[in-house]
Write a protein that holds these residues in place. Structure first.
Motif, PDB file in Angstrom:
ATOM      1  N   THR A   3     -78.210 -13.448 -15.252  1.00 21.06           N
ATOM      2  CA  THR A   3     -78.199 -14.511 -15.884  1.00 21.06           C
ATOM      3  C   THR A   3     -78.224 -14.633 -17.425  1.00 21.06           C
ATOM      4  O   THR A   3     -77.522 -15.340 -18.135  1.00 21.06           O
ATOM      5  N   GLN A   4     -79.047 -13.654 -18.024  1.00 21.21           N
ATOM      6  CA  GLN A   4     -78.860 -13.644 -19.366  1.00 21.21           C
ATOM      7  C   GLN A   4     -77.699 -12.820 -19.933  1.00 21.21           C
ATOM      8  O   GLN A   4     -77.381 -13.323 -21.017  1.00 21.21           O
ATOM      9  N   ASP A   5     -77.118 -12.203 -19.101  1.00 22.28           N
ATOM     10  CA  ASP A   5     -76.036 -11.447 -19.596  1.00 22.28           C
ATOM     11  C   ASP A   5     -74.938 -12.513 -19.511  1.00 22.28           C
ATOM     12  O   ASP A   5     -74.110 -12.689 -20.810  1.00 22.28           O
ATOM     13  N   LEU A   6     -74.831 -13.369 -18.644  1.00 17.87           N
ATOM     14  CA  LEU A   6     -73.877 -14.646 -18.672  1.00 17.87           C
ATOM     15  C   LEU A   6     -73.987 -15.350 -19.974  1.00 17.87           C
ATOM     16  O   LEU A   6     -73.356 -15.830 -20.543  1.00 17.87           O
ATOM     17  N   LEU A   7     -75.511 -15.957 -20.275  1.00 19.35           N
ATOM     18  CA  LEU A   7     -75.799 -16.744 -21.428  1.00 19.35           C
ATOM     19  C   LEU A   7     -75.327 -16.185 -22.437  1.00 19.35           C
ATOM     20  O   LEU A   7     -74.997 -16.767 -23.355  1.00 19.35           O
ATOM     21  N   ASP A   8     -75.677 -14.757 -22.670  1.00 20.00           N
ATOM     22  CA  ASP A   8     -75.283 -14.296 -24.056  1.00 20.00           C
ATOM     23  C   ASP A   8     -73.830 -14.263 -24.288  1.00 20.00           C
ATOM     24  O   ASP A   8     -73.204 -14.270 -25.267  1.00 20.00           O
ATOM     25  N   SER A   9     -73.205 -13.843 -23.081  1.00 12.98           N
ATOM     26  CA  SER A   9     -71.731 -13.845 -23.225  1.00 12.98           C
ATOM     27  C   SER A   9     -71.229 -15.253 -23.716  1.00 12.98           C
ATOM     28  O   SER A   9     -70.194 -15.303 -24.494  1.00 12.98           O
ATOM     29  N   PHE A  10     -71.566 -16.366 -22.805  1.00 14.80           N
ATOM     30  CA  PHE A  10     -71.330 -17.637 -23.080  1.00 14.80           C
ATOM     31  C   PHE A  10     -71.477 -18.143 -24.576  1.00 14.80           C
ATOM     32  O   PHE A  10     -70.644 -18.623 -25.358  1.00 14.80           O
ATOM     33  N   LEU A  11     -72.715 -17.701 -25.167  1.00 19.90           N
ATOM     34  CA  LEU A  11     -72.928 -17.995 -26.480  1.00 19.90           C
ATOM     35  C   LEU A  11     -71.990 -17.367 -27.427  1.00 19.90           C
ATOM     36  O   LEU A  11     -71.617 -17.931 -28.570  1.00 19.90           O
ATOM     37  N   ALA A  12     -71.785 -16.109 -27.099  1.00 17.47           N
ATOM     38  CA  ALA A  12     -70.845 -15.606 -28.064  1.00 17.47           C
ATOM     39  C   ALA A  12     -69.425 -16.069 -28.166  1.00 17.47           C
ATOM     40  O   ALA A  12     -68.947 -16.123 -29.065  1.00 17.47           O
ATOM     41  N   GLU A  13     -68.764 -16.277 -26.779  1.00 20.88           N
ATOM     42  CA  GLU A  13     -67.745 -17.030 -26.791  1.00 20.88           C
ATOM     43  C   GLU A  13     -67.716 -18.486 -27.532  1.00 20.88           C
ATOM     44  O   GLU A  13     -66.669 -18.950 -28.258  1.00 20.88           O
ATOM     45  N   LEU A  14     -68.756 -19.107 -27.552  1.00 22.62           N
ATOM     46  CA  LEU A  14     -68.891 -20.503 -27.930  1.00 22.62           C
ATOM     47  C   LEU A  14     -68.993 -20.513 -29.576  1.00 22.62           C
ATOM     48  O   LEU A  14     -68.809 -21.371 -30.114  1.00 22.62           O
ATOM     49  N   GLY A  15     -69.411 -19.379 -30.193  1.00 23.27           N
ATOM     50  CA  GLY A  15     -69.613 -19.393 -31.393  1.00 23.27           C
ATOM     51  C   GLY A  15     -68.766 -19.568 -32.308  1.00 23.27           C
ATOM     52  O   GLY A  15     -68.857 -20.369 -33.448  1.00 23.27           O
ATOM     53  N   PRO A  16     -67.378 -19.021 -32.312  1.00 21.45           N
ATOM     54  CA  PRO A  16     -66.278 -19.700 -33.042  1.00 21.45           C
ATOM     55  C   PRO A  16     -66.102 -21.401 -33.141  1.00 21.45           C
ATOM     56  O   PRO A  16     -65.712 -21.939 -34.002  1.00 21.45           O
ATOM     57  N   LEU A  17     -66.682 -22.120 -32.247  1.00 24.83           N
ATOM     58  CA  LEU A  17     -66.548 -23.561 -32.218  1.00 24.83           C
ATOM     59  C   LEU A  17     -67.710 -24.145 -32.918  1.00 24.83           C
ATOM     60  O   LEU A  17     -67.796 -25.593 -33.106  1.00 24.83           O
ATOM     61  N   HIS A  62     -64.196 -20.679 -21.176  1.00 26.58           N
ATOM     62  CA  HIS A  62     -64.735 -20.438 -19.702  1.00 26.58           C
ATOM     63  C   HIS A  62     -63.786 -19.615 -19.023  1.00 26.58           C
ATOM     64  O   HIS A  62     -64.417 -18.784 -18.149  1.00 26.58           O
ATOM     65  N   SER A  63     -62.709 -19.564 -19.279  1.00 24.83           N
ATOM     66  CA  SER A  63     -61.597 -18.460 -18.472  1.00 24.83           C
ATOM     67  C   SER A  63     -61.997 -17.353 -18.697  1.00 24.83           C
ATOM     68  O   SER A  63     -61.915 -16.427 -17.952  1.00 24.83           O
ATOM     69  N   ARG A  64     -62.237 -16.976 -19.911  1.00 24.01           N
ATOM     70  CA  ARG A  64     -62.518 -15.685 -20.220  1.00 24.01           C
ATOM     71  C   ARG A  64     -63.936 -15.253 -19.698  1.00 24.01           C
ATOM     72  O   ARG A  64     -64.125 -14.124 -19.786  1.00 24.01           O
ATOM     73  N   LEU A  65     -64.757 -16.269 -19.181  1.00 23.76           N
ATOM     74  CA  LEU A  65     -66.100 -15.747 -18.637  1.00 23.76           C
ATOM     75  C   LEU A  65     -65.917 -15.351 -17.156  1.00 23.76           C
ATOM     76  O   LEU A  65     -67.105 -15.108 -16.477  1.00 23.76           O
ATOM     77  N   ARG A  66     -64.800 -15.636 -16.557  1.00 24.82           N
ATOM     78  CA  ARG A  66     -64.695 -15.879 -15.044  1.00 24.82           C
ATOM     79  C   ARG A  66     -64.843 -14.408 -14.152  1.00 24.82           C
ATOM     80  O   ARG A  66     -65.583 -14.503 -13.258  1.00 24.82           O
ATOM     81  N   ALA A  67     -64.840 -13.158 -15.252  1.00 27.33           N
ATOM     82  CA  ALA A  67     -65.276 -11.978 -14.409  1.00 27.33           C
ATOM     83  C   ALA A  67     -66.785 -11.852 -14.352  1.00 27.33           C
ATOM     84  O   ALA A  67     -67.321 -10.796 -13.688  1.00 27.33           O
ATOM     85  N   GLU A  68     -67.585 -12.714 -15.344  1.00 21.20           N
ATOM     86  CA  GLU A  68     -68.956 -12.507 -15.290  1.00 21.20           C
ATOM     87  C   GLU A  68     -69.624 -12.787 -13.910  1.00 21.20           C
ATOM     88  O   GLU A  68     -69.356 -13.662 -13.448  1.00 21.20           O
ATOM     89  N   PRO A  69     -70.816 -11.875 -13.390  1.00 18.15           N
ATOM     90  CA  PRO A  69     -71.480 -12.558 -12.229  1.00 18.15           C
ATOM     91  C   PRO A  69     -72.108 -13.949 -12.437  1.00 18.15           C
ATOM     92  O   PRO A  69     -72.406 -14.098 -13.687  1.00 18.15           O
ATOM     93  N   LEU A  70     -72.060 -14.748 -11.651  1.00 13.39           N
ATOM     94  CA  LEU A  70     -72.777 -16.103 -11.627  1.00 13.39           C
ATOM     95  C   LEU A  70     -71.987 -17.084 -12.326  1.00 13.39           C
ATOM     96  O   LEU A  70     -72.196 -18.207 -12.576  1.00 13.39           O
TER      97      LEU A  70
END
Length: 245
Positions: A3-17, A62-70
């Protein structure tokens, strides 16, 4: 922890916005999160209006996160400060692996103010107006009357785990909100349901699937469970709506 790994990845992807804030609500914020079973319910506040270009960028991240568990359970609505006041206004939302538009409801807004978890940036109180009790109550009654009550007639829906689980726990949470003026978790809803007359076998079925190690259902149980749930919810919703409309 996935869960924390997914949140970290999401925040990193969201950063440029350039998000002004990212918040969690629902079970992750309220202390009832079950990894691999609960959804991740998030809100991001972006500085830009929701243009087609922004929608494309959101869908791409979000498409870039598809491989992440959860990742399938990660749902996020995207607000902008100038369009956040109206609780009926639909906002860009990623849910169930697709982009749509949904309101950020008074229940979600009240959750954010009461126990929202800040993942990045400003607090909910800095960007969202408080939810008046009357607005919250009106929404809860309308949701039970206009969404859940008609759904009771659609028997096929109630052979699915999610409809039984959410239908019953949402009813219990609605009852407590209207009766006591407070929000409760799904775990608390399962404690309340027996006192509200809900079928005990169905309540225990939900509890076991959410918090235990459930065995495969017995033959015919999913159909019977749906019948029990519908037989209970129809009159129960009618009584609740009549009492609080």
């Amino acid at each position: 922890m996935p869960t924390q790994d997914l949140l970290d990845s999401f925040l990193a992807e969201l950063g440029p916005l350039g998000p002004l804030a990212v918040w969690a609500h629902g079970s992750l914020a309220g202390g009832d999160y079950q990894e691999g079973r609960s959804d991740l319910d998030l809100i991001a506040v972006l500085p830009e209006p929701a243009t087609p270009v922004l929608a494309w960028r959101v869908a791409t991240l979000h498409s870039r996160l598809r491989a992440e568990p959860l990742a399938a359970g990660l749902h996020c609505s995207y607000l902008t400060p100038g369009a956040s006041a109206d609780s009926r206004r639909p906002h860009l939302t990623w849910a169930h692996r697709r982009l749509t538009r949904r309101p950020v409801t008074p229940v979600t807004r009240r959750e954010l103010h009461a126990f929202g978890r800040v993942l990045h940036g400003l607090r909910p109180a800095d960007l969202l107006a408080p939810v008046p009790d009357r607005e919250l109550d009106d929404f809860v009654v309308r949701d039970q009357r206009e969404f859940w009550r008609p759904a009771v007639h659609r028997a096929r829906l109630w052979t699915r785990d999610a409809w039984v689980d959410v239908g019953l726990t949402t009813f219990a949470r609605a009852t407590v909100t209207l009766r006591d003026g407070r929000l409760i978790s799904k775990r608390e809803a399962l404690e309340v349901l027996p006192d509200l007359g809900a079928p005990l076998a169905v309540v225990e079925d939900i509890r076991e699937r959410r918090y235990g190690d459930p065995a495969p259902p017995a033959p015919g149980w999913t159909v019977r469970r749906g019948e029990l749930t519908r037989d209970y919810l129809g009159p129960a919703i009618d009584a609740l709506v009549a009492a609080y409309s």
